[in-house]
Design a protein around this motif. Structure first.
Motif, PDB file in Angstrom:
ATOM      1  N   VAL A  64       0.863  -1.174   0.000  1.00 58.33           N
ATOM      2  CA  VAL A  64       0.000   0.000   0.000  1.00 58.33           C
ATOM      3  C   VAL A  64       0.903   1.227   0.000  1.00 58.33           C
ATOM      4  CG1 VAL A  64      -1.955  -1.086   1.148  1.00 58.33           C
ATOM      5  CG2 VAL A  64      -0.139  -0.074   2.534  1.00 58.33           C
ATOM      6  N   ASP A  65       0.394   2.333  -0.565  1.00 57.64           N
ATOM      7  CA  ASP A  65       1.193   3.551  -0.613  1.00 57.64           C
ATOM      8  C   ASP A  65       0.304   4.776  -0.591  1.00 57.64           C
ATOM      9  OD1 ASP A  65       0.744   4.551  -3.557  1.00 57.64           O
ATOM     10  OD2 ASP A  65       1.297   2.455  -3.801  1.00 57.64           O
ATOM     11  N   HIS A  66       0.907   5.894  -0.234  1.00 55.25           N
ATOM     12  CA  HIS A  66       0.214   7.183  -0.217  1.00 55.25           C
ATOM     13  C   HIS A  66       1.171   8.256  -0.706  1.00 55.25           C
ATOM     14  CE1 HIS A  66      -2.128  10.660   0.951  1.00 55.25           C
ATOM     15  NE2 HIS A  66      -1.143  11.083   1.720  1.00 55.25           N
ATOM     16  N   ASN A  71      -3.255  13.689  -3.380  1.00 51.77           N
ATOM     17  CA  ASN A  71      -3.862  12.909  -2.300  1.00 51.77           C
ATOM     18  C   ASN A  71      -4.151  11.487  -2.793  1.00 51.77           C
ATOM     19  OD1 ASN A  71      -4.936  12.337   0.199  1.00 51.77           O
ATOM     20  ND2 ASN A  71      -6.915  13.290  -0.206  1.00 51.77           N
ATOM     21  N   TYR A  73      -3.860   7.330  -3.075  1.00 51.67           N
ATOM     22  CA  TYR A  73      -3.728   6.094  -2.313  1.00 51.67           C
ATOM     23  C   TYR A  73      -3.675   4.935  -3.299  1.00 51.67           C
ATOM     24  CZ  TYR A  73      -5.142   8.827   1.781  1.00 51.67           C
ATOM     25  OH  TYR A  73      -5.207   9.767   2.781  1.00 51.67           O
ATOM     26  N   PHE A  95      -5.227   2.600  -7.895  1.00 50.79           N
ATOM     27  CA  PHE A  95      -5.049   3.797  -7.078  1.00 50.79           C
ATOM     28  C   PHE A  95      -6.266   4.711  -7.157  1.00 50.79           C
ATOM     29  CE2 PHE A  95      -2.963   4.501 -11.174  1.00 50.79           C
ATOM     30  CZ  PHE A  95      -3.502   5.708 -11.598  1.00 50.79           C
TER      31      PHE A  95
END
Length: 232
Positions: A64-66, A71, A73, A95
């Motif tokens: 998972v990434d941000h 903004n 995800y 995403f």
């Protein structure tokens, strides 16, 4: 080695074994690197990327990434294989974007393949990314080089290797209103310890992954940045 011979923003074939994981922090400052009055541009804020990955089987990762910009995800799955003469990996990521410029939340996916050579002459390897971004409907393309040596600076007690890194992202597809006027690139130095990579870099883009770097940049200036990668 900490884990894979990672680049600054490119995907690289992972080498994590079952039940291992990694945590990645990337930061790119918006200010110009030669602006001493704003502390190398750091006072103008920046873009940040966080990623957590876990190996459910050897070389098979979920993550998972941000990313602060847009903004964004993401959740992804990646697999890699070492063919001895070359390492190859593939990552698919779904995403969600909540950019203030969009009326509604946007959802899409990307597919990115990575290739990395062995360490030629014990000091030099090359990385390439080729993929597709379904959101902007453009091709992802990037190239990287890693020139590495064993630590030759005794005062860096815990450093095992030092690398000079460079990346370049030619724009294959130009998207009106999105693509930058310049191709994106980065260069920097990596200090590798057991379990960690520390990277200090300069880039003409505040983007931090192959998908967004391939869109280019309007900047004619360099921006300071850093990465911290941790295996656990």
């Amino acid at each position: 080695m900490a884990f894979e011979a990672g680049q600054l923003s490119l995907d690289t074939p992972n080498v994590l074994k079952k039940n291992e994981g990694s945590f990645n922090i990337r930061h790119r400052f918006f200010g110009e690197i030669d602006d001493a009055e704003k502390f190398l541009g750091m006072d103008d804020g920046g873009n940040m990327y966080l990623a957590l990955k876990y190996a459910v089987a050897d070389n098979l990762l979920v993550g998972v990434d941000h990313t602060r910009a847009e903004n964004a995800y993401g959740i992804g799955l990646e697999y890699a294989h070492d063919f001895k003469w070359i390492k190859a990996g593939v990552r698919v990521t779904g995403f969600r974007l909540n950019n203030a410029n969009f009326e509604d939340t946007q959802k899409s996916y990307m597919l990115n393949g990575s290739l990395q050579t062995p360490n030629y002459f014990d000091h030099l390897n090359f990385t390439a990314n080729v993929g597709y971004d379904a959101f902007y409907e453009h091709q992802i393309l990037g190239f990287g080089v890693d020139l590495n040596v064993n630590n030759f600076m005794p005062f860096l007690t815990f450093t095992e290797q030092v690398s000079l890194l460079a990346e370049y992202y030619p724009q294959v597809d130009k998207i009106e209103g999105v693509s930058g006027k310049n191709d994106a690139y980065s260069f920097g130095v990596k200090f590798q310890t057991y379990g960690h990579h520390f990277e200090i870099l300069a880039s003409n883009s505040s983007s931090m992954d192959a998908r967004t770097m391939s869109l280019g940049t309007d900047s004619d200036d360099l921006h300071f940045g850093f990465n911290i990668n941790r295996k656990f």
